[in-house]
Scaffold this motif. Structure first.
Motif, PDB file in Angstrom:
ATOM      1  N   ASN A 151      -6.020   7.383  12.156  1.00 20.22           N
ATOM      2  CA  ASN A 151      -7.308   8.087  12.078  1.00 20.22           C
ATOM      3  C   ASN A 151      -7.539   8.837  10.768  1.00 20.22           C
ATOM      4  OD1 ASN A 151      -7.934   7.309  14.777  1.00 20.22           O
ATOM      5  ND2 ASN A 151      -6.671   9.002  15.531  1.00 20.22           N
ATOM      6  N   ALA A 152      -6.632   8.673   9.797  1.00 21.40           N
ATOM      7  CA  ALA A 152      -6.827   9.323   8.498  1.00 21.40           C
ATOM      8  C   ALA A 152      -7.774   8.485   7.643  1.00 21.40           C
ATOM      9  CB  ALA A 152      -5.490   9.487   7.775  1.00 21.40           C
ATOM     10  N   ALA A 153      -8.539   9.174   6.782  1.00 24.05           N
ATOM     11  CA  ALA A 153      -9.331   8.457   5.785  1.00 24.05           C
ATOM     12  C   ALA A 153      -8.364   7.792   4.810  1.00 24.05           C
ATOM     13  CB  ALA A 153     -10.237   9.435   5.037  1.00 24.05           C
ATOM     14  N   ALA A 154      -8.672   6.549   4.420  1.00 22.59           N
ATOM     15  CA  ALA A 154      -7.769   5.790   3.558  1.00 22.59           C
ATOM     16  C   ALA A 154      -7.683   6.417   2.180  1.00 22.59           C
ATOM     17  CB  ALA A 154      -8.237   4.345   3.441  1.00 22.59           C
ATOM     18  N   ILE A 155      -6.456   6.565   1.674  1.00 21.72           N
ATOM     19  CA  ILE A 155      -6.261   7.025   0.305  1.00 21.72           C
ATOM     20  C   ILE A 155      -5.525   5.944  -0.446  1.00 21.72           C
ATOM     21  CG2 ILE A 155      -6.134   9.446   0.984  1.00 21.72           C
ATOM     22  CD1 ILE A 155      -3.050   9.158   0.298  1.00 21.72           C
ATOM     23  N   GLY A 156      -5.616   5.983  -1.762  1.00 22.70           N
ATOM     24  CA  GLY A 156      -4.903   4.998  -2.575  1.00 22.70           C
ATOM     25  C   GLY A 156      -5.056   5.317  -4.035  1.00 22.70           C
ATOM     26  N   ILE A 157      -4.314   4.618  -4.862  1.00 27.41           N
ATOM     27  CA  ILE A 157      -4.397   4.813  -6.309  1.00 27.41           C
ATOM     28  C   ILE A 157      -5.411   3.866  -6.908  1.00 27.41           C
ATOM     29  CG2 ILE A 157      -2.102   5.761  -6.596  1.00 27.41           C
ATOM     30  CD1 ILE A 157      -1.099   2.988  -7.193  1.00 27.41           C
ATOM     31  N   THR A 158      -6.033   3.045  -6.048  1.00 28.18           N
ATOM     32  CA  THR A 158      -7.197   2.260  -6.452  1.00 28.18           C
ATOM     33  C   THR A 158      -8.370   2.719  -5.600  1.00 28.18           C
ATOM     34  OG1 THR A 158      -6.668   0.518  -4.864  1.00 28.18           O
ATOM     35  CG2 THR A 158      -5.762   0.289  -7.081  1.00 28.18           C
ATOM     36  N   ILE A 162       7.362   3.873  -6.120  1.00 24.78           N
ATOM     37  CA  ILE A 162       7.239   3.242  -7.446  1.00 24.78           C
ATOM     38  C   ILE A 162       6.679   1.831  -7.316  1.00 24.78           C
ATOM     39  CG2 ILE A 162       8.547   2.307  -9.408  1.00 24.78           C
ATOM     40  CD1 ILE A 162      10.448   4.746  -9.081  1.00 24.78           C
ATOM     41  N   GLU A 163       7.226   1.065  -6.396  1.00 27.60           N
ATOM     42  CA  GLU A 163       6.761  -0.324  -6.235  1.00 27.60           C
ATOM     43  C   GLU A 163       5.314  -0.370  -5.747  1.00 27.60           C
ATOM     44  OE1 GLU A 163       8.243  -3.058  -7.333  1.00 27.60           O
ATOM     45  OE2 GLU A 163       9.644  -1.575  -8.120  1.00 27.60           O
ATOM     46  N   GLU A 164       4.956   0.529  -4.827  1.00 30.32           N
ATOM     47  CA  GLU A 164       3.579   0.570  -4.319  1.00 30.32           C
ATOM     48  C   GLU A 164       2.606   0.933  -5.439  1.00 30.32           C
ATOM     49  OE1 GLU A 164       0.930   3.018  -1.005  1.00 30.32           O
ATOM     50  OE2 GLU A 164       3.079   2.778  -0.691  1.00 30.32           O
ATOM     51  N   TYR A 165       3.010   1.900  -6.264  1.00 27.96           N
ATOM     52  CA  TYR A 165       2.172   2.333  -7.396  1.00 27.96           C
ATOM     53  C   TYR A 165       1.947   1.184  -8.379  1.00 27.96           C
ATOM     54  CZ  TYR A 165       0.938   4.808 -11.702  1.00 27.96           C
ATOM     55  OH  TYR A 165       0.317   5.216 -12.862  1.00 27.96           O
ATOM     56  N   LYS A 166       3.026   0.504  -8.744  1.00 23.29           N
ATOM     57  CA  LYS A 166       2.916  -0.625  -9.678  1.00 23.29           C
ATOM     58  C   LYS A 166       1.994  -1.705  -9.119  1.00 23.29           C
ATOM     59  CE  LYS A 166       7.516  -0.371 -11.865  1.00 23.29           C
ATOM     60  NZ  LYS A 166       8.825  -1.083 -11.969  1.00 23.29           N
ATOM     61  N   LEU A 167       2.235  -2.071  -7.877  1.00 23.12           N
ATOM     62  CA  LEU A 167       1.502  -3.172  -7.266  1.00 23.12           C
ATOM     63  C   LEU A 167       0.017  -2.838  -7.147  1.00 23.12           C
ATOM     64  CD1 LEU A 167       1.587  -5.925  -5.799  1.00 23.12           C
ATOM     65  CD2 LEU A 167       1.978  -4.682  -3.666  1.00 23.12           C
ATOM     66  N   GLN A 168      -0.307  -1.656  -6.599  1.00 22.70           N
ATOM     67  CA  GLN A 168      -1.710  -1.296  -6.393  1.00 22.70           C
ATOM     68  C   GLN A 168      -2.461  -1.171  -7.710  1.00 22.70           C
ATOM     69  OE1 GLN A 168      -2.207   2.111  -3.867  1.00 22.70           O
ATOM     70  NE2 GLN A 168      -1.202   1.171  -2.112  1.00 22.70           N
ATOM     71  N   VAL A 182      -6.567  -3.423 -11.393  1.00 21.31           N
ATOM     72  CA  VAL A 182      -7.029  -3.792 -12.735  1.00 21.31           C
ATOM     73  C   VAL A 182      -7.342  -5.279 -12.798  1.00 21.31           C
ATOM     74  CG1 VAL A 182      -6.358  -3.951 -15.161  1.00 21.31           C
ATOM     75  CG2 VAL A 182      -5.840  -1.878 -13.860  1.00 21.31           C
ATOM     76  N   LYS A 183      -6.480  -6.100 -12.208  1.00 20.29           N
ATOM     77  CA  LYS A 183      -6.698  -7.556 -12.202  1.00 20.29           C
ATOM     78  C   LYS A 183      -8.034  -7.907 -11.548  1.00 20.29           C
ATOM     79  CE  LYS A 183      -4.427 -11.832 -10.618  1.00 20.29           C
ATOM     80  NZ  LYS A 183      -3.951 -12.375 -11.894  1.00 20.29           N
ATOM     81  N   LYS A 184      -8.311  -7.283 -10.404  1.00 19.87           N
ATOM     82  CA  LYS A 184      -9.563  -7.553  -9.685  1.00 19.87           C
ATOM     83  C   LYS A 184     -10.776  -7.106 -10.498  1.00 19.87           C
ATOM     84  CE  LYS A 184     -11.979  -6.637  -5.328  1.00 19.87           C
ATOM     85  NZ  LYS A 184     -13.243  -6.223  -5.979  1.00 19.87           N
ATOM     86  N   ASN A 185     -10.697  -5.897 -11.084  1.00 16.98           N
ATOM     87  CA  ASN A 185     -11.827  -5.380 -11.850  1.00 16.98           C
ATOM     88  C   ASN A 185     -12.105  -6.210 -13.093  1.00 16.98           C
ATOM     89  OD1 ASN A 185     -12.678  -3.139 -10.275  1.00 16.98           O
ATOM     90  ND2 ASN A 185     -10.880  -2.012 -10.918  1.00 16.98           N
TER      91      ASN A 185
END
Length: 470
Positions: free
Chosen positions: A34-41, A432-438, A443-446
Protein backbone atom coordinates in the motif's frame (compact mmCIF):
# COMPACT_ATOMS: atom_id res chain seq x y z
CA UNK A 1 -13.30 13.19 -4.32
CA UNK A 2 -15.39 12.43 -1.23
CA UNK A 3 -17.19 15.04 0.85
CA UNK A 4 -16.15 14.80 4.49
CA UNK A 5 -12.54 13.98 3.65
CA UNK A 6 -9.54 16.22 3.10
CA UNK A 7 -7.83 15.79 -0.26
CA UNK A 8 -4.17 16.78 -0.30
CA UNK A 9 -1.87 16.86 -3.33
CA UNK A 10 1.91 16.66 -3.21
CA UNK A 11 3.33 18.25 -6.34
CA UNK A 12 6.71 19.35 -7.67
CA UNK A 13 9.61 18.38 -9.87
CA UNK A 14 10.26 14.71 -10.50
CA UNK A 15 12.80 13.32 -8.07
CA UNK A 16 11.91 15.73 -5.27
CA UNK A 17 10.66 12.90 -3.02
CA UNK A 18 6.86 13.19 -3.42
CA UNK A 19 6.13 9.47 -3.09
CA UNK A 20 8.27 9.11 0.04
CA UNK A 21 6.51 12.09 1.61
CA UNK A 22 3.07 10.60 0.84
CA UNK A 23 4.20 7.39 2.56
CA UNK A 24 5.59 9.26 5.58
CA UNK A 25 2.39 11.29 6.04
CA UNK A 26 0.43 8.02 6.10
CA UNK A 27 2.88 6.30 8.46
CA UNK A 28 3.76 3.73 5.82
CA UNK A 29 7.29 2.46 5.11
CA UNK A 30 8.59 2.88 1.58
CA UNK A 31 8.40 -0.24 -0.60
CA UNK A 32 5.85 -2.04 1.56
CA UNK A 33 2.23 -3.00 0.86
CA UNK A 34 0.00 0.00 0.00
CA UNK A 35 2.99 2.36 -0.19
CA UNK A 36 3.32 4.86 -3.02
CA UNK A 37 6.00 3.57 -5.42
CA UNK A 38 9.44 5.13 -5.05
CA UNK A 39 12.46 4.69 -7.26
CA UNK A 40 15.57 6.30 -8.67
CA UNK A 41 13.78 6.61 -11.99
CA UNK A 42 10.45 8.37 -12.59
CA UNK A 43 7.89 6.02 -10.98
CA UNK A 44 4.86 8.34 -10.82
CA UNK A 45 3.29 8.57 -14.30
CA UNK A 46 -0.37 8.75 -13.26
CA UNK A 47 -1.93 10.40 -10.22
CA UNK A 48 -1.78 8.01 -7.25
CA UNK A 49 -4.58 8.10 -4.64
CA UNK A 50 -3.63 6.99 -1.11
CA UNK A 51 -6.20 7.16 1.72
CA UNK A 52 -4.71 7.42 5.21
CA UNK A 53 -4.79 3.94 6.83
CA UNK A 54 -5.70 5.55 10.18
CA UNK A 55 -9.53 5.86 10.30
CA UNK A 56 -9.18 8.81 12.70
CA UNK A 57 -7.48 10.82 9.95
CA UNK A 58 -10.00 11.54 7.14
CA UNK A 59 -7.20 12.40 4.72
CA UNK A 60 -6.59 11.24 1.16
CA UNK A 61 -3.13 11.90 -0.24
CA UNK A 62 -2.45 12.27 -3.95
CA UNK A 63 0.96 11.60 -5.48
CA UNK A 64 1.11 13.80 -8.60
CA UNK A 65 3.36 12.93 -11.58
CA UNK A 66 6.54 14.99 -11.49
CA UNK A 67 6.88 18.16 -13.54
CA UNK A 68 10.05 18.67 -15.56
CA UNK A 69 10.09 15.15 -17.00
CA UNK A 70 10.07 14.27 -20.68
CA UNK A 71 6.26 14.08 -20.79
CA UNK A 72 5.06 16.81 -18.42
CA UNK A 73 5.73 20.47 -19.23
CA UNK A 74 6.14 23.06 -16.48
CA UNK A 75 3.74 25.63 -17.90
CA UNK A 76 0.63 23.43 -18.11
CA UNK A 77 1.39 21.21 -15.10
CA UNK A 78 -1.30 22.72 -12.80
CA UNK A 79 -4.25 22.28 -15.17
CA UNK A 80 -3.11 18.98 -16.67
CA UNK A 81 -2.93 17.41 -13.21
CA UNK A 82 -6.28 18.94 -12.09
CA UNK A 83 -4.71 20.55 -9.04
CA UNK A 84 -7.61 23.01 -8.79
CA UNK A 85 -9.83 20.43 -6.99
CA UNK A 86 -7.63 19.95 -3.92
CA UNK A 87 -8.14 21.24 -0.37
CA UNK A 88 -4.43 21.98 0.04
CA UNK A 89 -1.29 21.50 -2.03
CA UNK A 90 2.21 20.78 -0.81
CA UNK A 91 4.82 22.16 -3.19
CA UNK A 92 7.81 19.93 -2.64
CA UNK A 93 11.34 20.69 -3.73
CA UNK A 94 14.67 18.99 -3.15
CA UNK A 95 17.66 20.92 -4.44
CA UNK A 96 16.36 24.18 -5.86
CA UNK A 97 13.22 26.33 -5.97
CA UNK A 98 12.30 26.40 -9.66
CA UNK A 99 9.91 27.86 -12.23
CA UNK A 100 7.65 24.81 -11.71
CA UNK A 101 7.21 25.66 -8.04
CA UNK A 102 6.44 29.31 -8.87
CA UNK A 103 3.85 28.27 -11.49
CA UNK A 104 2.07 26.00 -8.99
CA UNK A 105 2.09 28.66 -6.27
CA UNK A 106 0.72 31.31 -8.62
CA UNK A 107 -2.14 29.03 -9.68
CA UNK A 108 -2.86 28.12 -6.04
CA UNK A 109 -3.16 31.84 -5.30
CA UNK A 110 -5.66 32.28 -8.16
CA UNK A 111 -7.76 29.38 -6.88
CA UNK A 112 -7.39 30.35 -3.20
CA UNK A 113 -5.92 26.94 -2.40
CA UNK A 114 -3.66 26.78 0.69
CA UNK A 115 -0.14 26.00 -0.47
CA UNK A 116 2.77 24.79 1.66
CA UNK A 117 6.37 25.03 0.50
CA UNK A 118 8.25 21.98 1.77
CA UNK A 119 11.96 21.22 1.37
CA UNK A 120 12.52 17.48 1.39
CA UNK A 121 15.61 15.35 2.04
CA UNK A 122 16.79 17.92 4.56
CA UNK A 123 18.76 15.32 6.51
CA UNK A 124 20.82 14.51 3.39
CA UNK A 125 21.43 18.16 2.56
CA UNK A 126 22.57 18.93 6.12
CA UNK A 127 24.81 15.86 6.14
CA UNK A 128 26.44 17.07 2.91
CA UNK A 129 27.09 20.51 4.41
CA UNK A 130 28.43 18.87 7.57
CA UNK A 131 30.85 16.64 5.65
CA UNK A 132 32.04 19.53 3.50
CA UNK A 133 32.72 21.69 6.57
CA UNK A 134 34.43 18.81 8.39
CA UNK A 135 36.71 18.13 5.39
CA UNK A 136 37.70 21.77 5.31
CA UNK A 137 38.42 21.88 9.06
CA UNK A 138 40.48 18.67 8.94
CA UNK A 139 42.64 20.00 6.10
CA UNK A 140 43.14 23.46 7.64
CA UNK A 141 46.79 23.40 8.72
CA UNK A 142 46.45 26.74 10.55
CA UNK A 143 44.38 25.05 13.30
CA UNK A 144 45.96 23.32 16.28
CA UNK A 145 44.51 20.08 17.62
CA UNK A 146 42.24 21.71 20.23
CA UNK A 147 40.85 24.28 17.78
CA UNK A 148 40.16 21.56 15.25
CA UNK A 149 38.38 19.39 17.83
CA UNK A 150 36.35 22.38 19.03
CA UNK A 151 35.16 23.26 15.54
CA UNK A 152 34.35 19.65 14.69
CA UNK A 153 32.11 19.45 17.78
CA UNK A 154 29.87 22.23 16.44
CA UNK A 155 29.93 21.29 12.76
CA UNK A 156 26.42 19.76 12.79
CA UNK A 157 24.83 22.80 14.46
CA UNK A 158 26.58 25.13 12.01
CA UNK A 159 25.39 23.02 9.05
CA UNK A 160 21.77 23.05 10.30
CA UNK A 161 21.71 26.84 10.72
CA UNK A 162 23.38 27.40 7.35
CA UNK A 163 20.89 25.10 5.64
CA UNK A 164 17.87 26.80 7.26
CA UNK A 165 19.12 30.30 6.50
CA UNK A 166 20.08 29.66 2.87
CA UNK A 167 16.91 27.74 2.03
CA UNK A 168 14.61 30.38 3.52
CA UNK A 169 16.50 33.29 1.96
CA UNK A 170 16.40 31.58 -1.44
CA UNK A 171 12.64 30.95 -1.30
CA UNK A 172 11.95 34.46 0.02
CA UNK A 173 13.95 36.00 -2.84
CA UNK A 174 12.25 33.88 -5.51
CA UNK A 175 8.76 34.64 -4.19
CA UNK A 176 9.53 38.36 -4.14
CA UNK A 177 10.99 38.31 -7.67
CA UNK A 178 7.76 36.75 -8.96
CA UNK A 179 5.40 39.06 -7.11
CA UNK A 180 4.17 36.41 -4.66
CA UNK A 181 3.63 36.95 -0.95
CA UNK A 182 6.27 35.60 1.41
CA UNK A 183 5.37 32.40 3.25
CA UNK A 184 6.86 29.80 5.57
CA UNK A 185 9.09 26.99 4.32
CA UNK A 186 8.93 23.64 6.08
CA UNK A 187 12.16 21.64 6.24
CA UNK A 188 11.56 17.90 6.54
CA UNK A 189 12.99 14.45 5.91
CA UNK A 190 11.21 11.17 5.25
CA UNK A 191 12.48 9.24 8.30
CA UNK A 192 11.79 12.07 10.78
CA UNK A 193 8.26 12.67 9.43
CA UNK A 194 7.53 8.93 9.47
CA UNK A 195 8.59 8.77 13.14
CA UNK A 196 6.46 11.81 14.04
CA UNK A 197 3.37 10.28 12.38
CA UNK A 198 4.01 6.91 14.06
CA UNK A 199 4.74 8.49 17.44
CA UNK A 200 8.17 6.90 17.53
CA UNK A 201 11.56 8.32 18.46
CA UNK A 202 14.67 6.89 16.84
CA UNK A 203 18.16 7.80 17.96
CA UNK A 204 20.23 9.56 15.31
CA UNK A 205 17.25 10.97 13.38
CA UNK A 206 17.33 14.73 12.82
CA UNK A 207 14.00 16.50 13.46
CA UNK A 208 13.21 19.90 11.92
CA UNK A 209 9.68 21.11 10.97
CA UNK A 210 7.96 17.73 10.66
CA UNK A 211 5.81 18.03 13.81
CA UNK A 212 4.15 21.28 12.68
CA UNK A 213 3.53 20.51 9.03
CA UNK A 214 0.53 18.12 9.13
CA UNK A 215 -1.37 20.22 11.72
CA UNK A 216 -0.89 23.37 9.62
CA UNK A 217 -2.09 21.64 6.43
CA UNK A 218 -5.28 20.32 8.07
CA UNK A 219 -5.96 23.64 9.84
CA UNK A 220 -5.70 25.64 6.60
CA UNK A 221 -7.89 23.13 4.76
CA UNK A 222 -10.64 23.38 7.38
CA UNK A 223 -10.71 27.16 6.98
CA UNK A 224 -11.23 26.74 3.26
CA UNK A 225 -13.70 23.83 3.39
CA UNK A 226 -16.11 25.26 0.74
CA UNK A 227 -15.05 24.54 -2.83
CA UNK A 228 -14.02 27.55 -4.94
CA UNK A 229 -16.62 29.22 -7.11
CA UNK A 230 -16.01 28.82 -10.82
CA UNK A 231 -14.60 31.98 -12.36
CA UNK A 232 -14.54 31.92 -16.16
CA UNK A 233 -11.34 33.20 -17.75
CA UNK A 234 -11.33 35.61 -20.65
CA UNK A 235 -10.80 33.93 -23.98
CA UNK A 236 -7.41 34.62 -25.51
CA UNK A 237 -7.39 34.86 -29.27
CA UNK A 238 -4.62 32.95 -31.01
CA UNK A 239 -3.33 33.38 -34.50
CA UNK A 240 -2.49 30.33 -36.60
CA UNK A 241 1.21 30.94 -35.93
CA UNK A 242 0.76 30.95 -32.16
CA UNK A 243 -1.43 27.85 -32.31
CA UNK A 244 1.24 26.00 -34.28
CA UNK A 245 3.96 27.13 -31.85
CA UNK A 246 1.86 25.91 -28.92
CA UNK A 247 1.24 22.53 -30.57
CA UNK A 248 4.93 22.17 -31.40
CA UNK A 249 5.87 22.86 -27.79
CA UNK A 250 3.27 20.39 -26.49
CA UNK A 251 4.78 17.75 -28.79
CA UNK A 252 8.29 18.54 -27.61
CA UNK A 253 9.32 20.22 -30.88
CA UNK A 254 11.65 23.14 -30.18
CA UNK A 255 13.05 25.59 -32.73
CA UNK A 256 16.57 24.85 -34.00
CA UNK A 257 18.64 28.03 -33.67
CA UNK A 258 22.22 28.27 -34.96
CA UNK A 259 24.58 30.98 -33.66
CA UNK A 260 25.98 33.44 -36.19
CA UNK A 261 29.72 33.50 -36.89
CA UNK A 262 29.92 36.69 -34.84
CA UNK A 263 28.16 35.03 -31.87
CA UNK A 264 30.48 32.02 -32.09
CA UNK A 265 33.60 34.20 -32.09
CA UNK A 266 32.24 36.31 -29.23
CA UNK A 267 31.58 33.19 -27.14
CA UNK A 268 35.13 31.87 -27.70
CA UNK A 269 36.49 35.19 -26.46
CA UNK A 270 34.10 35.39 -23.49
CA UNK A 271 35.13 31.90 -22.31
CA UNK A 272 38.86 32.61 -22.84
CA UNK A 273 39.21 29.66 -25.19
CA UNK A 274 42.90 28.77 -25.66
CA UNK A 275 44.32 26.57 -28.39
CA UNK A 276 46.33 23.68 -26.92
CA UNK A 277 43.96 23.19 -23.98
CA UNK A 278 40.87 21.02 -23.54
CA UNK A 279 37.74 22.99 -22.66
CA UNK A 280 35.21 20.83 -20.83
CA UNK A 281 31.73 21.90 -19.73
CA UNK A 282 29.61 20.36 -16.98
CA UNK A 283 25.92 21.02 -17.53
CA UNK A 284 22.55 19.92 -16.21
CA UNK A 285 19.69 20.89 -13.95
CA UNK A 286 20.39 23.20 -11.05
CA UNK A 287 21.16 21.23 -7.91
CA UNK A 288 22.59 18.22 -9.75
CA UNK A 289 26.06 18.75 -8.26
CA UNK A 290 27.95 20.40 -11.13
CA UNK A 291 30.16 22.61 -8.95
CA UNK A 292 31.16 19.71 -6.67
CA UNK A 293 32.04 17.56 -9.67
CA UNK A 294 34.29 20.28 -11.11
CA UNK A 295 36.07 20.55 -7.78
CA UNK A 296 36.53 16.78 -7.66
CA UNK A 297 37.89 16.63 -11.23
CA UNK A 298 40.44 19.30 -10.27
CA UNK A 299 41.36 17.61 -6.98
CA UNK A 300 40.05 20.60 -4.99
CA UNK A 301 37.98 20.37 -1.80
CA UNK A 302 34.60 22.08 -1.81
CA UNK A 303 34.52 25.47 -0.09
CA UNK A 304 38.28 26.05 -0.22
CA UNK A 305 40.34 28.59 -2.14
CA UNK A 306 39.86 28.39 -5.93
CA UNK A 307 36.95 25.92 -5.58
CA UNK A 308 33.76 26.35 -7.59
CA UNK A 309 31.05 27.66 -5.24
CA UNK A 310 28.59 25.08 -3.92
CA UNK A 311 25.48 25.74 -1.91
CA UNK A 312 21.94 24.65 -1.04
CA UNK A 313 20.62 27.46 -3.25
CA UNK A 314 21.47 28.26 -6.88
CA UNK A 315 25.04 29.58 -6.66
CA UNK A 316 26.03 29.34 -10.34
CA UNK A 317 24.46 32.29 -12.17
CA UNK A 318 27.30 32.98 -14.60
CA UNK A 319 29.63 30.52 -16.32
CA UNK A 320 32.59 29.72 -14.04
CA UNK A 321 36.02 29.01 -15.60
CA UNK A 322 38.36 26.76 -13.61
CA UNK A 323 41.76 25.74 -15.05
CA UNK A 324 43.15 22.50 -13.63
CA UNK A 325 45.76 23.33 -10.94
CA UNK A 326 47.95 20.45 -12.20
CA UNK A 327 50.17 21.81 -15.03
CA UNK A 328 50.38 18.31 -16.52
CA UNK A 329 46.65 18.41 -17.20
CA UNK A 330 45.90 21.04 -19.89
CA UNK A 331 42.20 21.09 -19.00
CA UNK A 332 39.90 24.02 -18.32
CA UNK A 333 36.63 23.13 -16.61
CA UNK A 334 33.50 25.23 -17.00
CA UNK A 335 30.69 25.29 -14.44
CA UNK A 336 27.52 26.15 -16.38
CA UNK A 337 24.50 27.81 -14.70
CA UNK A 338 21.78 25.25 -13.97
CA UNK A 339 18.89 24.79 -16.37
CA UNK A 340 15.37 24.68 -14.93
CA UNK A 341 15.86 27.68 -12.66
CA UNK A 342 13.72 30.79 -12.76
CA UNK A 343 16.07 32.55 -15.19
CA UNK A 344 17.23 29.80 -17.55
CA UNK A 345 14.71 27.94 -19.73
CA UNK A 346 15.30 24.36 -20.84
CA UNK A 347 14.76 24.79 -24.56
CA UNK A 348 17.29 27.58 -25.18
CA UNK A 349 19.82 26.45 -22.55
CA UNK A 350 22.36 25.10 -25.09
CA UNK A 351 22.64 28.28 -27.18
CA UNK A 352 22.28 30.74 -24.29
CA UNK A 353 25.25 29.14 -22.52
CA UNK A 354 27.35 28.91 -25.71
CA UNK A 355 27.85 25.16 -25.29
CA UNK A 356 28.72 24.83 -28.99
CA UNK A 357 32.34 25.93 -28.36
CA UNK A 358 33.34 23.10 -26.00
CA UNK A 359 35.56 20.09 -26.72
CA UNK A 360 33.40 17.76 -24.63
CA UNK A 361 30.32 18.11 -22.43
CA UNK A 362 29.40 16.20 -19.30
CA UNK A 363 25.63 16.01 -18.78
CA UNK A 364 25.13 15.63 -15.07
CA UNK A 365 21.92 14.49 -13.42
CA UNK A 366 21.01 13.70 -9.84
CA UNK A 367 17.49 12.31 -9.39
CA UNK A 368 15.97 11.96 -12.85
CA UNK A 369 16.91 12.09 -16.51
CA UNK A 370 14.89 15.06 -17.82
CA UNK A 371 13.95 17.04 -20.91
CA UNK A 372 16.90 19.36 -20.21
CA UNK A 373 19.35 16.47 -20.56
CA UNK A 374 17.69 15.32 -23.79
CA UNK A 375 17.83 18.84 -25.25
CA UNK A 376 21.56 19.12 -24.50
CA UNK A 377 22.29 15.67 -25.97
CA UNK A 378 20.32 16.46 -29.12
CA UNK A 379 22.22 19.71 -29.66
CA UNK A 380 25.55 18.01 -28.97
CA UNK A 381 24.63 15.49 -31.68
CA UNK A 382 24.07 18.34 -34.16
CA UNK A 383 27.43 19.90 -33.27
CA UNK A 384 29.35 16.58 -33.13
CA UNK A 385 30.47 17.31 -29.57
CA UNK A 386 31.40 14.24 -27.45
CA UNK A 387 29.00 13.85 -24.53
CA UNK A 388 29.17 11.87 -21.30
CA UNK A 389 26.07 11.11 -19.22
CA UNK A 390 27.03 11.15 -15.54
CA UNK A 391 24.85 10.33 -12.53
CA UNK A 392 26.08 12.21 -9.47
CA UNK A 393 25.56 11.69 -5.73
CA UNK A 394 25.53 7.94 -6.28
CA UNK A 395 26.72 7.26 -2.75
CA UNK A 396 23.70 9.10 -1.33
CA UNK A 397 21.25 7.34 -3.63
CA UNK A 398 22.66 3.92 -2.75
CA UNK A 399 22.59 4.75 0.96
CA UNK A 400 18.89 5.72 0.63
CA UNK A 401 18.09 2.42 -1.09
CA UNK A 402 20.08 0.53 1.54
CA UNK A 403 18.17 2.20 4.40
CA UNK A 404 14.83 1.56 2.72
CA UNK A 405 15.66 -2.12 2.18
CA UNK A 406 16.96 -2.47 5.75
CA UNK A 407 13.79 -0.88 7.19
CA UNK A 408 11.65 -3.34 5.23
CA UNK A 409 13.71 -6.35 6.37
CA UNK A 410 13.64 -5.26 10.03
CA UNK A 411 9.85 -4.86 9.98
CA UNK A 412 9.19 -8.14 8.15
CA UNK A 413 7.67 -10.36 10.87
CA UNK A 414 7.78 -13.43 8.60
CA UNK A 415 11.60 -13.58 8.93
CA UNK A 416 13.30 -15.25 11.87
CA UNK A 417 16.40 -13.71 13.48
CA UNK A 418 18.91 -15.64 11.33
CA UNK A 419 17.07 -14.87 8.06
CA UNK A 420 16.87 -11.23 9.00
CA UNK A 421 20.60 -11.07 9.82
CA UNK A 422 21.48 -12.86 6.59
CA UNK A 423 19.46 -10.45 4.44
CA UNK A 424 20.87 -7.41 6.27
CA UNK A 425 24.41 -8.60 5.50
CA UNK A 426 23.79 -8.34 1.75
CA UNK A 427 21.66 -5.20 1.75
CA UNK A 428 24.45 -2.91 0.45
CA UNK A 429 25.26 -5.20 -2.49
CA UNK A 430 21.56 -5.46 -3.38
CA UNK A 431 21.17 -1.65 -3.20
CA UNK A 432 24.19 -1.10 -5.48
CA UNK A 433 22.93 -3.52 -8.12
CA UNK A 434 19.38 -2.10 -7.98
CA UNK A 435 20.75 1.44 -8.34
CA UNK A 436 22.91 0.52 -11.34
CA UNK A 437 20.14 -1.39 -13.07
CA UNK A 438 17.37 1.18 -12.55
CA UNK A 439 19.55 4.13 -13.58
CA UNK A 440 20.79 2.48 -16.77
CA UNK A 441 17.35 1.20 -17.75
CA UNK A 442 15.86 4.67 -17.21
CA UNK A 443 18.49 6.43 -19.33
CA UNK A 444 18.27 3.76 -22.06
CA UNK A 445 14.49 4.15 -22.28
CA UNK A 446 14.60 7.96 -22.31
CA UNK A 447 17.24 8.02 -25.04
CA UNK A 448 15.19 5.60 -27.12
CA UNK A 449 11.97 7.60 -26.62
CA UNK A 450 13.78 10.76 -27.73
CA UNK A 451 15.19 9.08 -30.86
CA UNK A 452 18.78 9.25 -29.59
CA UNK A 453 21.38 6.49 -29.65
CA UNK A 454 22.07 4.51 -26.50
CA UNK A 455 25.26 5.42 -24.64
CA UNK A 456 27.08 4.62 -21.40
CA UNK A 457 26.12 6.14 -18.07
CA UNK A 458 28.82 6.86 -15.50
CA UNK A 459 27.84 6.56 -11.83
CA UNK A 460 29.99 8.71 -9.53
CA UNK A 461 30.13 10.55 -6.21
CA UNK A 462 32.09 13.65 -5.24
CA UNK A 463 34.22 12.09 -2.48
CA UNK A 464 35.17 9.00 -4.48
CA UNK A 465 36.10 11.04 -7.59
CA UNK A 466 38.11 13.47 -5.45
CA UNK A 467 40.06 10.55 -3.97
CA UNK A 468 40.72 9.04 -7.42
CA UNK A 469 41.98 12.36 -8.82
CA UNK A 470 44.20 12.94 -5.76
Amino acid sequence: YQEGKFHFAIAGLSGSGKSSLVNAFRGVLNETANAAAIGITETTTVVGRYPDPNPDKPCVWYDIPGAGTLTIKDWDYFNKQGLYIFDAIIVLFDNRFTATDIAILRNCERWKIPAFIVRSKSDQQIENLKKSSADRIEEDESLDEDERASRLETVLDVAIEKYKSQTRQNVKSNLKDDGLADQDVYLVSYKALLNVIRGKSTRGVLYLDEANLLAKVVEASKERRCPPAWSPRAEVSRSGVLEKAKNDLLNGIQPVVQPTEEEYTRTLKAYQYQEGKFHLAITGLSGSGKSSLINAFRGVLNETANAAAIDTTETTTVVGRYPDPNPDKPCVWYDIPGAGTLTIKDWDYFNKQGLYIFDAIIILFDNRFTATDIAILRNCGRWKIPTFIVRSKSDQQIENLKKSLADRIEEDESLDEDEQASQLETVLDVAIEEYKLQTRQSVKKNLKDAGLEDQDVYLVSYKALLNVVR
